[in-house]
Design a protein around this motif. Structure first.
Motif, PDB file in Angstrom:
ATOM      1  N   GLU A 125       0.857  -1.185   0.000  1.00 53.47           N
ATOM      2  CA  GLU A 125       0.000   0.000   0.000  1.00 53.47           C
ATOM      3  C   GLU A 125       0.891   1.231   0.000  1.00 53.47           C
ATOM      4  O   GLU A 125       1.843   1.302   0.784  1.00 53.47           O
ATOM      5  CB  GLU A 125      -0.906   0.009   1.223  1.00 53.47           C
ATOM      6  N   TYR A 126       0.562   2.191  -0.866  1.00 52.27           N
ATOM      7  CA  TYR A 126       1.411   3.365  -1.054  1.00 52.27           C
ATOM      8  C   TYR A 126       0.569   4.628  -1.151  1.00 52.27           C
ATOM      9  O   TYR A 126      -0.542   4.593  -1.682  1.00 52.27           O
ATOM     10  CB  TYR A 126       2.234   3.220  -2.343  1.00 52.27           C
ATOM     11  N   THR A 127       1.114   5.732  -0.673  1.00 52.65           N
ATOM     12  CA  THR A 127       0.498   7.044  -0.847  1.00 52.65           C
ATOM     13  C   THR A 127       1.454   7.890  -1.667  1.00 52.65           C
ATOM     14  O   THR A 127       2.617   8.069  -1.295  1.00 52.65           O
ATOM     15  CB  THR A 127       0.228   7.724   0.503  1.00 52.65           C
ATOM     16  N   PHE A 128       0.969   8.385  -2.800  1.00 50.39           N
ATOM     17  CA  PHE A 128       1.758   9.215  -3.699  1.00 50.39           C
ATOM     18  C   PHE A 128       1.260  10.655  -3.632  1.00 50.39           C
ATOM     19  O   PHE A 128       0.065  10.906  -3.457  1.00 50.39           O
ATOM     20  CB  PHE A 128       1.630   8.721  -5.141  1.00 50.39           C
ATOM     21  N   ASN A 129       2.162  11.592  -3.809  1.00 51.73           N
ATOM     22  CA  ASN A 129       1.832  13.015  -3.897  1.00 51.73           C
ATOM     23  C   ASN A 129       2.184  13.508  -5.292  1.00 51.73           C
ATOM     24  O   ASN A 129       3.220  13.123  -5.835  1.00 51.73           O
ATOM     25  CB  ASN A 129       2.613  13.809  -2.846  1.00 51.73           C
ATOM     26  N   THR A 130       1.343  14.350  -5.849  1.00 56.20           N
ATOM     27  CA  THR A 130       1.588  14.876  -7.190  1.00 56.20           C
ATOM     28  C   THR A 130       1.995  16.343  -7.132  1.00 56.20           C
ATOM     29  O   THR A 130       1.565  17.077  -6.244  1.00 56.20           O
ATOM     30  CB  THR A 130       0.340  14.759  -8.074  1.00 56.20           C
ATOM     31  N   GLY A 131       2.813  16.753  -8.073  1.00 56.61           N
ATOM     32  CA  GLY A 131       3.140  18.157  -8.250  1.00 56.61           C
ATOM     33  C   GLY A 131       2.295  18.724  -9.372  1.00 56.61           C
ATOM     34  O   GLY A 131       1.641  19.753  -9.245  1.00 56.61           O
ATOM     35  N   SER A 132       2.273  17.994 -10.478  1.00 52.43           N
ATOM     36  CA  SER A 132       1.489  18.402 -11.640  1.00 52.43           C
ATOM     37  C   SER A 132       0.445  17.326 -11.925  1.00 52.43           C
ATOM     38  O   SER A 132       0.552  16.204 -11.436  1.00 52.43           O
ATOM     39  CB  SER A 132       2.415  18.585 -12.851  1.00 52.43           C
TER      40      SER A 132
END
Length: 93
Positions: free
Chosen positions: A33-40
């Motif tokens: 399980e992973y949490t990703f953050n986006t810039g664009s």
């Protein structure tokens, strides 16, 4: 130039590259399980395997199989669960 990316103690690895209309990465996730953050803003395409995804602001997990894609807004986070190795292509705007 190809960029090598490694996240979550090596459980997610990708290669980044430039394309005519922006940047992309192609990678593989180990089960977890992973949490990703986006810039664009980005579009994630499942190449092989399956992802369960909870997008920012949503309450229901959705399943994406091989060939399916989903869009993620910029400056947001999203959660991913994978049960087996899963490959993906991510296109950044």
């Amino acid at each position: 130039m190809i960029q090598i990316n490694e996240y979550f103690e090596g459980n997610v690895k990708s290669l980044g590259y430039n394309r005519v209309n922006g940047k992309s990465t192609v990678g593989v996730m180990e089960p977890g399980e992973y949490t990703f953050n986006t810039g664009s803003p980005e579009t994630m395409i499942v190449i092989e395997g399956q992802m369960e995804v909870l997008l920012h602001g949503e309450e229901i997990w959705k399943t994406y199989n091989e060939g399916n894609s989903f869009d993620v807004p910029g400056n947001a986070s999203f959660q991913v669960k994978v049960a087996s190795q899963t490959s993906y292509l991510c296109r950044y705007e």
